[in-house]
Scaffold this motif. Structure first.
Motif, PDB file in Angstrom:
ATOM      1  N   UNK A 177      23.686  20.409  33.564  1.00 46.36           N
ATOM      2  CA  UNK A 177      24.927  20.230  34.310  1.00 46.36           C
ATOM      3  C   UNK A 177      26.089  20.973  33.663  1.00 46.36           C
ATOM      4  N   UNK A 178      25.998  21.293  32.380  1.00 41.05           N
ATOM      5  CA  UNK A 178      27.081  21.980  31.681  1.00 41.05           C
ATOM      6  C   UNK A 178      27.049  23.493  31.851  1.00 41.05           C
ATOM      7  N   UNK A 179      26.030  24.032  32.506  1.00 42.24           N
ATOM      8  CA  UNK A 179      25.932  25.478  32.654  1.00 42.24           C
ATOM      9  C   UNK A 179      27.065  25.991  33.528  1.00 42.24           C
ATOM     10  N   UNK A 180      27.662  27.077  33.101  1.00 42.18           N
ATOM     11  CA  UNK A 180      28.734  27.691  33.869  1.00 42.18           C
ATOM     12  C   UNK A 180      28.130  28.420  35.074  1.00 42.18           C
ATOM     13  N   UNK A 181      28.851  28.463  36.186  1.00 45.27           N
ATOM     14  CA  UNK A 181      28.348  29.186  37.345  1.00 45.27           C
ATOM     15  C   UNK A 181      28.228  30.679  37.031  1.00 45.27           C
ATOM     16  N   UNK A 182      27.297  31.309  37.675  1.00 47.03           N
ATOM     17  CA  UNK A 182      27.039  32.731  37.448  1.00 47.03           C
ATOM     18  C   UNK A 182      27.827  33.587  38.430  1.00 47.03           C
ATOM     19  N   UNK A 183      28.019  34.865  38.101  1.00 42.13           N
ATOM     20  CA  UNK A 183      28.644  35.770  39.068  1.00 42.13           C
ATOM     21  C   UNK A 183      27.776  35.864  40.322  1.00 42.13           C
ATOM     22  N   UNK A 184      28.360  36.192  41.465  1.00 40.39           N
ATOM     23  CA  UNK A 184      27.578  36.292  42.690  1.00 40.39           C
ATOM     24  C   UNK A 184      26.558  37.427  42.601  1.00 40.39           C
ATOM     25  N   UNK A 185      25.510  37.374  43.427  1.00 40.59           N
ATOM     26  CA  UNK A 185      24.464  38.400  43.369  1.00 40.59           C
ATOM     27  C   UNK A 185      24.967  39.818  43.662  1.00 40.59           C
ATOM     28  N   UNK A 186      26.036  39.944  44.450  1.00 40.12           N
ATOM     29  CA  UNK A 186      26.562  41.269  44.789  1.00 40.12           C
ATOM     30  C   UNK A 186      27.679  41.722  43.851  1.00 40.12           C
ATOM     31  N   UNK A 187      27.803  41.083  42.702  1.00 38.81           N
ATOM     32  CA  UNK A 187      28.848  41.426  41.731  1.00 38.81           C
ATOM     33  C   UNK A 187      28.574  42.779  41.086  1.00 38.81           C
ATOM     34  N   UNK A 200      47.285  50.463  22.157  1.00 40.21           N
ATOM     35  CA  UNK A 200      47.536  51.196  20.911  1.00 40.21           C
ATOM     36  C   UNK A 200      48.824  50.745  20.227  1.00 40.21           C
ATOM     37  N   UNK A 201      49.752  50.140  20.978  1.00 40.00           N
ATOM     38  CA  UNK A 201      50.970  49.611  20.343  1.00 40.00           C
ATOM     39  C   UNK A 201      50.833  48.117  20.022  1.00 40.00           C
ATOM     40  N   UNK A 202      49.587  47.631  19.947  1.00 43.21           N
ATOM     41  CA  UNK A 202      49.223  46.274  19.523  1.00 43.21           C
ATOM     42  C   UNK A 202      49.643  45.176  20.502  1.00 43.21           C
ATOM     43  N   UNK A 203      49.872  45.539  21.761  1.00 42.45           N
ATOM     44  CA  UNK A 203      50.191  44.538  22.785  1.00 42.45           C
ATOM     45  C   UNK A 203      48.895  43.915  23.301  1.00 42.45           C
ATOM     46  N   UNK A 204      48.923  42.604  23.481  1.00 43.46           N
ATOM     47  CA  UNK A 204      47.770  41.885  24.019  1.00 43.46           C
ATOM     48  C   UNK A 204      47.900  41.837  25.538  1.00 43.46           C
ATOM     49  N   UNK A 205      46.819  42.202  26.239  1.00 45.33           N
ATOM     50  CA  UNK A 205      46.829  42.232  27.701  1.00 45.33           C
ATOM     51  C   UNK A 205      45.652  41.413  28.218  1.00 45.33           C
ATOM     52  N   UNK A 206      45.911  40.554  29.195  1.00 47.68           N
ATOM     53  CA  UNK A 206      44.852  39.797  29.862  1.00 47.68           C
ATOM     54  C   UNK A 206      44.882  40.136  31.344  1.00 47.68           C
ATOM     55  N   UNK A 207      43.739  40.559  31.877  1.00 46.97           N
ATOM     56  CA  UNK A 207      43.644  40.900  33.291  1.00 46.97           C
ATOM     57  C   UNK A 207      42.439  40.170  33.868  1.00 46.97           C
ATOM     58  N   UNK A 208      42.616  39.609  35.068  1.00 45.64           N
ATOM     59  CA  UNK A 208      41.537  38.931  35.770  1.00 45.64           C
ATOM     60  C   UNK A 208      40.991  39.873  36.835  1.00 45.64           C
ATOM     61  N   UNK A 209      39.663  40.052  36.825  1.00 47.43           N
ATOM     62  CA  UNK A 209      39.002  40.969  37.753  1.00 47.43           C
ATOM     63  C   UNK A 209      38.095  40.231  38.718  1.00 47.43           C
ATOM     64  N   UNK A 210      38.135  40.655  39.974  1.00 45.60           N
ATOM     65  CA  UNK A 210      37.210  40.148  40.980  1.00 45.60           C
ATOM     66  C   UNK A 210      35.828  40.719  40.675  1.00 45.60           C
ATOM     67  N   UNK A 211      34.780  39.914  40.595  1.00 44.97           N
ATOM     68  CA  UNK A 211      33.469  40.429  40.225  1.00 44.97           C
ATOM     69  C   UNK A 211      32.813  41.296  41.293  1.00 44.97           C
ATOM     70  N   UNK A 212      33.177  41.121  42.557  1.00 42.08           N
ATOM     71  CA  UNK A 212      32.547  41.882  43.631  1.00 42.08           C
ATOM     72  C   UNK A 212      33.211  43.242  43.823  1.00 42.08           C
ATOM     73  N   UNK A 213      34.542  43.277  43.790  1.00 37.25           N
ATOM     74  CA  UNK A 213      35.249  44.539  44.008  1.00 37.25           C
ATOM     75  C   UNK A 213      35.563  45.274  42.714  1.00 37.25           C
ATOM     76  N   UNK A 214      35.499  44.583  41.599  1.00 33.50           N
ATOM     77  CA  UNK A 214      35.841  45.128  40.266  1.00 33.50           C
ATOM     78  C   UNK A 214      37.308  45.567  40.220  1.00 33.50           C
ATOM     79  N   UNK A 215      38.145  44.943  41.044  1.00 31.78           N
ATOM     80  CA  UNK A 215      39.575  45.222  41.066  1.00 31.78           C
ATOM     81  C   UNK A 215      40.339  44.049  40.472  1.00 31.78           C
ATOM     82  N   UNK A 216      41.500  44.314  39.861  1.00 31.76           N
ATOM     83  CA  UNK A 216      42.311  43.205  39.334  1.00 31.76           C
ATOM     84  C   UNK A 216      42.747  42.264  40.457  1.00 31.76           C
ATOM     85  N   UNK A 217      42.821  41.001  40.135  1.00 26.76           N
ATOM     86  CA  UNK A 217      43.280  40.000  41.133  1.00 26.76           C
ATOM     87  C   UNK A 217      44.781  39.873  41.087  1.00 26.76           C
TER      88      UNK A 217
END
Length: 85
Positions: free
Chosen positions: A22-32, A68-85
């Motif tokens: 029950x603790x398993x995380x859901x997987x990406x969709x098959x068309x990811x 390169x200027x040591x800034x931390x960046x977090x981006x969320x990507x859609x697994x199917x389109x591979x585009x940022x959300x």
């Protein structure tokens, strides 16, 4: 005594099996898209230096990287389109 201990151990392991499942995380969709394709896009971003972490949350990849200027960046990507959300 050792048979009792063995039987008890086996019973505990069998009873806890569904709890582990029950603790398993859901997987990406098959068309990811492949994660390597998404990371290749991240590596092409301006100032990219290195990827720190990639997390999967129920419906998206979150990529944390540094520039390169040591800034931390977090981006969320859609697994199917591979585009940022």
């Amino acid at each position: 005594m050792s048979r009792f201990l063995l039987a008890t151990s086996v019973a505990v392991l069998l009873a806890s099996g569904p709890a582990f499942a029950a603790d398993e995380a859901p997987l990406p969709p098959p068309n990811a898209k492949k994660l390597s394709e998404i990371l290749a896009k991240v590596e092409q971003r301006d100032g990219f230096r290195y990827v720190k972490e990639v997390d999967w949350d129920k419906d998206a990849y979150t990529v944390t990287y540094y520039t390169s200027d040591k800034a931390k960046v977090e981006i969320t990507y859609d697994p199917v389109t591979a585009e940022p959300k």
